[in-house]
Design a protein around this motif. Structure first.
Motif, short mmCIF file in Angstrom:
data_model
loop_
_atom_site.label_atom_id
_atom_site.label_comp_id
_atom_site.label_asym_id
_atom_site.label_seq_id
_atom_site.Cartn_x
_atom_site.Cartn_y
_atom_site.Cartn_z
N LEU A 123 -2.30 8.16 10.18
CA LEU A 123 -0.91 7.86 9.83
C LEU A 123 -0.83 6.77 8.78
N THR A 124 -1.67 5.77 8.91
CA THR A 124 -1.69 4.69 7.92
C THR A 124 -2.16 5.19 6.57
N GLU A 125 -3.21 5.99 6.55
CA GLU A 125 -3.70 6.53 5.28
C GLU A 125 -2.62 7.38 4.61
N LEU A 126 -1.89 8.16 5.41
CA LEU A 126 -0.79 8.96 4.88
C LEU A 126 0.30 8.07 4.29
N LEU A 127 0.69 7.05 5.02
CA LEU A 127 1.72 6.12 4.56
C LEU A 127 1.30 5.43 3.26
N MET A 128 0.09 4.94 3.21
CA MET A 128 -0.38 4.22 2.02
C MET A 128 -0.47 5.14 0.81
N ALA A 129 -0.94 6.36 1.02
CA ALA A 129 -1.02 7.31 -0.10
C ALA A 129 0.37 7.66 -0.62
N MET A 186 -9.14 5.61 -2.89
CA MET A 186 -7.93 4.77 -2.83
C MET A 186 -8.25 3.35 -3.25
N GLY A 187 -9.39 2.82 -2.82
CA GLY A 187 -9.78 1.46 -3.20
C GLY A 187 -10.01 1.32 -4.69
N ALA A 188 -10.68 2.30 -5.28
CA ALA A 188 -10.93 2.25 -6.73
C ALA A 188 -9.61 2.31 -7.50
N ALA A 189 -8.69 3.16 -7.05
CA ALA A 189 -7.39 3.25 -7.72
C ALA A 189 -6.58 1.97 -7.53
N MET A 190 -6.65 1.38 -6.36
CA MET A 190 -5.95 0.11 -6.12
C MET A 190 -6.52 -0.99 -7.03
N ALA A 193 9.89 -3.10 3.32
CA ALA A 193 10.09 -3.23 4.77
C ALA A 193 9.02 -2.44 5.54
N VAL A 194 8.75 -1.21 5.11
CA VAL A 194 7.74 -0.38 5.78
C VAL A 194 6.36 -1.03 5.69
N LEU A 195 6.01 -1.54 4.52
CA LEU A 195 4.70 -2.17 4.34
C LEU A 195 4.60 -3.48 5.12
N ALA A 196 5.68 -4.23 5.20
CA ALA A 196 5.66 -5.46 6.00
C ALA A 196 5.45 -5.14 7.48
N LEU A 197 6.12 -4.10 7.96
CA LEU A 197 5.92 -3.68 9.35
C LEU A 197 4.48 -3.21 9.58
N ALA A 198 3.95 -2.43 8.64
CA ALA A 198 2.57 -1.94 8.77
C ALA A 198 1.58 -3.12 8.76
N ALA A 235 -1.53 -6.11 0.38
CA ALA A 235 -1.74 -5.97 -1.07
C ALA A 235 -0.65 -5.11 -1.70
N MET A 236 -0.28 -4.03 -1.04
CA MET A 236 0.77 -3.17 -1.58
C MET A 236 2.12 -3.86 -1.53
N LEU A 237 2.37 -4.60 -0.48
CA LEU A 237 3.60 -5.38 -0.39
C LEU A 237 3.66 -6.42 -1.51
N TYR A 238 2.52 -7.06 -1.76
CA TYR A 238 2.43 -8.02 -2.87
C TYR A 238 2.75 -7.34 -4.20
#
Length: 189
Positions: A43-49, A176-180, A70-75, A100-103
């Motif tokens: 679920l987390t991988e789906l949300l992050m993608a 995902m890490g390389a793209a980030m 808000a979603v990323l802060a909750l995650a 990191a994504m929230l940032y």
């Protein structure tokens, strides 16, 4: 952050493809594999993608930036608590990714005035992330993690085969890490 349109669309396709293994595992009904931590990871991988698709899409996303924040802060909070309670390495990594994504969302100056409430980071022009040292640290972390996890996936592929979860999940994490890492570099320089 300026990402060329061709690169932005390539990243959109890449992140959309990363959704497939997670969705595939989530919809599979297999009573022997219903462990919550595996479902939580999928679920987390789906949300992050999906969040990354929204971030890099030149069209913007259907969810406003504040919604993603808000979603990323909750995650991030969920995984920080999970890391503290269970002392699991993957929970720490997921918390780092969410933070990191929230940032990325909140530290982009002028984002809300340039594109309204929509999350469109690929066409931000010359805007750069605030606190570039944090962005450089995040880029280094994601590059290191991509290489480390990708190497592990290559080793597992030799013994387990390419369709095994011990190979597919680390490959997705590595990509995902390389793209980030790329996005953090593009957001600073």
């Amino acid at each position: 952050m300026h990402i060329p349109v061709a690169v932005a669309w390539t990243l959109v396709v890449l992140f959309a493809v990363l959704v497939v293994p997670s969705v595939s595992r989530l919809v599979r009904v297999d009573p022997g594999r219903l462990a919550w931590t595996a479902r939580e990871t999928d679920l987390t991988e789906l949300l992050m993608a999906l969040a990354m698709v929204a971030m890099v899409s030149p069209l913007g996303g259907p969810i406003p930036a504040a919604g993603w924040a808000a979603v990323l802060a909750l995650a991030a909070g969920w995984f920080l608590v999970a890391a503290f309670r269970r002392r699991r390495c993957c929970a720490v990594h997921h918390a780092v990714v969410a933070i990191a994504m929230l940032y990325m969302i909140v530290a982009m100056p002028g984002q809300h005035t340039d594109h309204g409430p929509w999350l469109t980071m690929s066409g931000m022009g010359t805007a750069r992330l605030a606190f570039p040292a944090l962005a450089a640290l995040a880029a280094a972390y994601f590059a290191y993690d991509a290489v480390r996890v990708g190497t592990r996936a290559a080793r597992n592929a030799r013994t387990a085969g390419m369709r095994d979860a011990t190979v597919v999940r680390p490959i997705c994490r590595s990509v995902m890490g390389a793209a980030m890492a790329y996005l953090f570099v593009a957001a600073v320089w």
